[in-house]
Scaffold this motif. Structure first.
Motif, short mmCIF file in Angstrom:
data_model
loop_
_atom_site.label_atom_id
_atom_site.label_comp_id
_atom_site.label_asym_id
_atom_site.label_seq_id
_atom_site.Cartn_x
_atom_site.Cartn_y
_atom_site.Cartn_z
N VAL A 173 0.81 -1.22 0.00
CA VAL A 173 0.00 0.00 0.00
C VAL A 173 0.84 1.27 0.00
O VAL A 173 0.32 2.37 -0.18
CB VAL A 173 -0.95 0.03 1.22
N GLY A 229 1.18 4.43 -2.74
CA GLY A 229 0.06 5.31 -3.02
C GLY A 229 -1.05 4.58 -3.74
O GLY A 229 -0.85 3.51 -4.32
N GLU A 230 -2.24 5.17 -3.71
CA GLU A 230 -3.42 4.47 -4.21
C GLU A 230 -3.30 4.10 -5.68
O GLU A 230 -3.77 3.04 -6.11
CB GLU A 230 -4.66 5.34 -3.99
N MET A 235 -1.22 0.93 -5.78
CA MET A 235 -1.48 -0.01 -4.71
C MET A 235 -1.84 -1.38 -5.25
O MET A 235 -2.62 -1.50 -6.20
CB MET A 235 -2.62 0.54 -3.85
N LEU A 290 -3.89 -4.16 -4.23
CA LEU A 290 -4.91 -4.47 -3.23
C LEU A 290 -4.95 -5.95 -2.91
O LEU A 290 -5.17 -6.33 -1.76
CB LEU A 290 -6.27 -3.99 -3.71
N ASN A 343 -3.66 1.11 -10.56
CA ASN A 343 -4.78 0.58 -9.79
C ASN A 343 -5.97 1.53 -9.96
O ASN A 343 -5.94 2.65 -9.48
CB ASN A 343 -4.41 0.48 -8.31
N THR A 375 -10.36 1.79 -6.20
CA THR A 375 -9.94 2.58 -5.05
C THR A 375 -9.64 1.70 -3.85
O THR A 375 -10.11 0.56 -3.76
CB THR A 375 -11.03 3.61 -4.66
N GLN A 376 -8.87 2.25 -2.91
CA GLN A 376 -8.52 1.49 -1.72
C GLN A 376 -9.72 1.24 -0.82
O GLN A 376 -9.62 0.49 0.16
CB GLN A 376 -7.45 2.23 -0.93
N GLU A 377 -10.87 1.82 -1.15
CA GLU A 377 -12.04 1.66 -0.29
C GLU A 377 -12.45 0.20 -0.15
O GLU A 377 -12.99 -0.20 0.88
CB GLU A 377 -13.21 2.49 -0.83
N LEU A 421 -4.13 3.42 6.72
CA LEU A 421 -4.69 3.69 5.40
C LEU A 421 -5.48 4.98 5.34
O LEU A 421 -5.32 5.77 4.41
CB LEU A 421 -5.58 2.52 4.96
N VAL A 422 -6.37 5.18 6.31
CA VAL A 422 -7.32 6.30 6.19
C VAL A 422 -7.42 7.16 7.44
O VAL A 422 -8.28 8.04 7.52
CB VAL A 422 -8.73 5.78 5.81
#
Length: 378
Positions: A28, A31-32, A35, A37, A201, A204-206, A290-291
């Motif tokens: 991770v 950066g997104e 990333m 996943l 990627n 999104t990392q969501e 992460l967030v």
């Protein structure tokens, strides 16, 4: 014997957990846009496996990545070439859907959560199945939460783009995470999507965040409040277990804390209904990494887990950072009061008046640790 003098299985488990956390951070850390996943999600599974099993053998991340690679290769060499010449993104995605959902049998047995809404759930782990968030388990059992399925789908499509089998990227429509995710083709030129043979990627990392939040709920060793939605969470119950005495705590809180303490101190891995402090803490740490800067409630929740783990310095850093955010100022008065009560009972840092560490600096410097017993008033 085969082991060196002084070696123990718990030593191996701790080392493997640290290796898995390092792999998660590497996956991770770019950066997104870059990333990975799938690798990050598998590193989560590997770390949690090492934390509870004390195994001398790591969960085989590479073997699971090979399963995903096999899916991409089968699509690239067998399924997609069978499409009519000039097939567009819609037809390609129909073929990928048929392959993953029907031929491979991947599916979701439930939506975002199985917890009832509008109540305080005393044992959140009774309702949530952590296996639906672990990518390794999803690949074996063919059942996962929508976010985990989105990670699989996104990874396969990313590999197809890198192989040149498709000329478009996708985003996954996971707006509610309550149903099987749907792929949507992006109208972007391939040259903007692949650099040096590696595809960006576009998922999104969501999706990764959502799997971690499921793990957090599944292992949370205290009550979870869903009256204001899932985000209300378990902070109040976990904090009050530290800031109130036995006489003022509910019978349910006492029972949960005692059961969790008993299991964690003895290395028992049975039903997760009573919670698992170590894996709950691991999930909150990853979420905070992460967030946390964008969603400071994750700093708050990680802090209360550190409190219960007997790590006051880390808890103090995260709580103080949380109090400087709009999320704290917008919190209900009762939650603000619990935060202040926690700050009041935490001892000053061992370093005295040394300059405070930044939350992300602290979290990134930490290593995954083997289980510890709860530190509670009773």
């Amino acid at each position: 014997g085969w082991a060196a003098e002084g070696y123990s299985r718990s030593d191996a488990g701790s080392r493997l957990a640290q290796d898995a956390r390092s792999r998660f951070l590497a996956a991770v850390g770019a950066g997104e846009a870059w990333m990975d996943l799938a690798e990050a999600a598998l590193a989560v599974a590997a770390e949690d496996d090492a934390l509870v099993s004390s195994s001398a053998v790591a969960l085989p991340i590479e073997a699971y990545l090979q399963r995903l690679e096999k899916m991409a290769v089968e699509l690239a060499t067998k399924r997609l070439p069978a499409l009519p010449r000039g097939a567009g993104p819609a037809q390609v995605l129909e073929a990928v859907d048929a392959y993953l959902w029907q031929e491979r049998g991947l599916g979701t047995p439930s939506g975002r959560t199985q917890m009832p809404g509008g109540v305080v759930v005393v044992h959140p782990g009774v309702y949530e199945d952590a296996h639906h968030a672990y990518l390794s388990s999803v690949l074996v059992k063919k059942a996962g939460c929508p976010a985990a399925l989105a990670i699989i789908y996104g990874h396969v499509m990313r590999r197809l783009l890198e192989m040149g089998a498709v000329d478009f990227a996708i985003r996954m429509d996971c707006r509610d995470f309550n149903s099987r995710p749907k792929a949507v083709a992006l109208d972007l030129p391939p040259a903007a999507l692949v650099r040096g043979g590696q595809a960006l990627n576009t998922l999104t990392q969501e999706a990764l965040v959502e799997t971690l939040r499921l793990l957090k709920r599944a292992y949370w060793p205290f009550a979870w409040d869903t009256r204001s939605g899932l985000a209300a969470g378990g902070f109040m119950a976990a904090a009050s277990a530290l800031t109130t005495g036995r006489s003022s705590a509910s019978a349910g809180e006492v029972a949960i804390a005692r059961t969790a303490k008993h299991r964690l101190e003895r290395g028992i891995w049975t039903s997760t209904g009573a919670g698992d402090l170590v894996r709950a803490r691991a999930a909150t740490e990853r979420l905070a990494i992460l967030v946390g800067a964008q969603e400071p409630l994750e700093y708050r929740d990680a802090a209360v887990m550190f409190c219960h783990s007997g790590e006051p310095d880390a808890a103090l850093t995260l709580l103080e950072a949380f109090t400087q955010t709009p999320a704290y100022r917008d919190s209900p008065e009762a939650e603000q009061r619990q935060v202040q009560l926690l700050l009041n009972i935490l001892p000053p840092p061992l370093g005295g008046s040394e300059e405070a560490q930044e939350p992300q600096e602290l979290l990134l410097a930490r290593q995954a640790e083997e289980r510890k017993g709860l530190s509670i008033p009773w």
